[in-house]
Design a protein around this motif. Structure first.
Motif, short mmCIF file in Angstrom:
data_model
loop_
_atom_site.label_atom_id
_atom_site.label_comp_id
_atom_site.label_asym_id
_atom_site.label_seq_id
_atom_site.Cartn_x
_atom_site.Cartn_y
_atom_site.Cartn_z
N THR A 157 0.74 -1.29 -0.10
CA THR A 157 -0.02 -0.03 -0.03
C THR A 157 0.86 1.03 0.04
O THR A 157 1.87 1.22 0.93
CB THR A 157 -1.03 -0.08 1.04
OG1 THR A 157 -1.65 -1.25 1.30
CG2 THR A 157 -1.63 1.04 1.45
N LYS A 158 0.66 2.02 -1.02
CA LYS A 158 1.36 3.43 -1.15
C LYS A 158 0.70 4.58 -0.13
O LYS A 158 -0.47 4.96 -0.23
CB LYS A 158 1.70 3.82 -2.59
CG LYS A 158 2.30 2.77 -3.32
CD LYS A 158 2.32 3.06 -4.73
CE LYS A 158 3.04 2.13 -5.67
NZ LYS A 158 3.34 2.74 -7.07
N PHE A 159 1.75 5.45 0.41
CA PHE A 159 1.47 6.54 1.12
C PHE A 159 2.08 7.64 0.73
O PHE A 159 3.27 7.64 0.43
CB PHE A 159 1.53 6.19 2.76
CG PHE A 159 0.88 5.16 3.35
CD1 PHE A 159 -0.62 5.81 4.03
CD2 PHE A 159 0.72 4.04 3.20
CE1 PHE A 159 -1.40 4.91 4.44
CE2 PHE A 159 0.12 3.17 3.87
CZ PHE A 159 -1.11 3.37 4.43
N THR A 160 1.44 8.85 0.33
CA THR A 160 2.12 10.22 0.02
C THR A 160 2.28 10.96 0.93
O THR A 160 1.08 11.44 1.46
CB THR A 160 1.36 10.56 -1.27
OG1 THR A 160 1.57 9.58 -2.33
CG2 THR A 160 2.45 11.57 -2.08
N ILE A 165 -5.78 11.50 4.23
CA ILE A 165 -6.24 10.32 4.33
C ILE A 165 -7.48 10.17 5.34
O ILE A 165 -7.44 11.05 6.41
CB ILE A 165 -5.09 9.40 4.65
CG1 ILE A 165 -4.42 9.64 6.17
CG2 ILE A 165 -3.97 9.38 3.64
CD1 ILE A 165 -3.69 8.43 6.79
N TYR A 167 -8.48 8.26 8.34
CA TYR A 167 -7.80 7.81 9.53
C TYR A 167 -8.88 7.50 10.89
O TYR A 167 -9.24 8.85 11.13
CB TYR A 167 -6.61 8.14 9.91
CG TYR A 167 -5.95 7.28 11.01
CD1 TYR A 167 -5.66 6.15 11.04
CD2 TYR A 167 -5.65 8.05 12.26
CE1 TYR A 167 -4.95 5.18 12.17
CE2 TYR A 167 -5.10 7.57 13.18
CZ TYR A 167 -4.75 5.99 13.22
OH TYR A 167 -4.15 5.45 14.47
N ILE A 174 -1.27 13.65 6.21
CA ILE A 174 0.01 13.22 6.23
C ILE A 174 1.33 14.16 6.26
O ILE A 174 1.81 14.55 5.36
CB ILE A 174 0.48 11.99 5.42
CG1 ILE A 174 -0.55 10.90 5.37
CG2 ILE A 174 1.79 11.64 5.40
CD1 ILE A 174 -0.28 10.06 4.12
N ILE A 177 6.67 11.00 6.57
CA ILE A 177 6.64 9.64 6.49
C ILE A 177 8.12 9.29 7.08
O ILE A 177 8.88 9.86 6.33
CB ILE A 177 6.46 9.11 5.21
CG1 ILE A 177 4.98 9.46 4.75
CG2 ILE A 177 6.67 7.53 5.20
CD1 ILE A 177 4.61 8.73 3.40
N THR A 188 6.38 9.30 -2.02
CA THR A 188 5.34 8.27 -1.74
C THR A 188 6.26 7.10 -1.46
O THR A 188 7.49 6.71 -1.87
CB THR A 188 4.57 7.62 -3.09
OG1 THR A 188 3.91 8.91 -3.65
CG2 THR A 188 3.87 6.58 -3.00
N SER A 191 4.00 0.53 2.10
CA SER A 191 3.79 0.26 3.55
C SER A 191 4.99 -0.35 4.32
O SER A 191 5.26 -0.40 5.25
CB SER A 191 2.41 -0.59 4.00
OG SER A 191 2.47 -1.66 2.99
N ILE A 197 4.24 6.72 10.24
CA ILE A 197 3.45 7.97 9.55
C ILE A 197 2.97 8.99 10.71
O ILE A 197 2.75 8.72 11.42
CB ILE A 197 2.31 7.54 8.77
CG1 ILE A 197 2.94 6.55 7.68
CG2 ILE A 197 1.52 8.68 8.53
CD1 ILE A 197 1.73 6.01 7.00
#
Length: 255
Positions: A157-160, A165, A167, A174, A177, A188, A191, A197
């Motif tokens: 899973t990608k987080f930028t 997001i 939550y 965010i 990271i 990006t 996970s 994060i």
């Protein structure tokens, strides 16, 4: 032409191949006698090439018990798994246990030394991390208060950074990271590569609403409250847009 191609494509199937002590190679054999021994077999073989007689014993590998340390986020559990003694394990191997996927990340031999590959019978313990799902640590900051928790997401899973997001039923931004190499404010990250994060509560639109009569009048003039056909442009924006044309020219120095 067709016959030649057909002959080239033809593959001969050889059965009952075993190592011949006389030919010193794997050759086809004829089974002269067969006897079942438990779950295995004892065979008396005759080499088709040299007619040598050989005995062959076929036995299923014994099952041994190896301790596995399975880690799912902050939780680890020790389980004993039944493994064939001739099975080979390598760092990075993926296996299924309890309807979950695990990746081997550490192998120890009988002397507690780390190995990259090992025969099952020589292993003292094997450690593995859950692969199908990843537990990502979260630090959520609202005002002066920060709370730490975690969430379970799919592997990959990608987080930028600097994006919003959802939550725990709320919208967060965010802020950064944290990876093994440090924090990133942009970009990006997948996970499995995330250490933590950092979430910040996004600014509430009500925070920017005018509160005093003077602020409301000014907001209306600028067109931020309802329709204003001729909004006044704030001075700080006007100054950025206007380029003075009456600048005094610098005098050239006399020669």
């Amino acid at each position: 032409m067709t016959d030649e191609v057909a002959e080239d494509d033809y593959e001969e199937v050889v059965e009952n191949v075993a190592l011949c002590s006389e030919c010193d190679d794997y050759m086809e054999h004829e089974i002269l006698k067969e006897r079942k021994v438990g779950t295995g077999r004892d065979l008396l073989l005759k080499c088709i090439s040299c007619s040598a007689i050989n005995n062959l014993q076929i036995r299923e590998p014994k099952s041994i018990s190896i301790p596995f340390i399975l880690t799912d986020g902050p939780h680890s559990a020790r389980v004993e798994l039944a493994i064939d003694e001739d099975e080979v394990f390598n760092i990075g191997d993926v296996f299924e246990e309890d309807e979950m996927l695990w990746t081997i990340n550490q192998i120890l031999d009988k002397d507690k030394r780390k190995k990259k590959t090992i025969l099952a019978i020589d292993a003292s313990s094997i450690s593995a991390l859950r692969t199908d799902m990843v537990r990502v640590k979260i630090t959520a900051t609202r005002g002066e208060q920060s709370d730490s928790s975690s969430m379970l997401v799919e592997y990959g899973t990608k987080f930028t950074a600097d994006t919003k997001i959802d939550y725990q039923g709320e919208v967060w931004r965010i802020r950064a990271i944290h990876t093994g190499a440090g924090r990133t404010l942009k970009g990006t990250v997948e996970s499995q590569d995330i250490k933590r994060i950092y979430l910040h509560e996004p600014p509430n639109p009500e925070h920017f609403e005018p509160k005093t009569p003077r602020e409301r009048r000014q907001a209306w003039k600028e067109g931020r409250l309802g329709y204003n056909p001729n909004p006044e442009i704030p001075k700080e924006i006007t100054k950025k847009r206007v380029t003075p044309s009456n600048k005094r020219k610098k005098k050239r120095p006399r020669k």
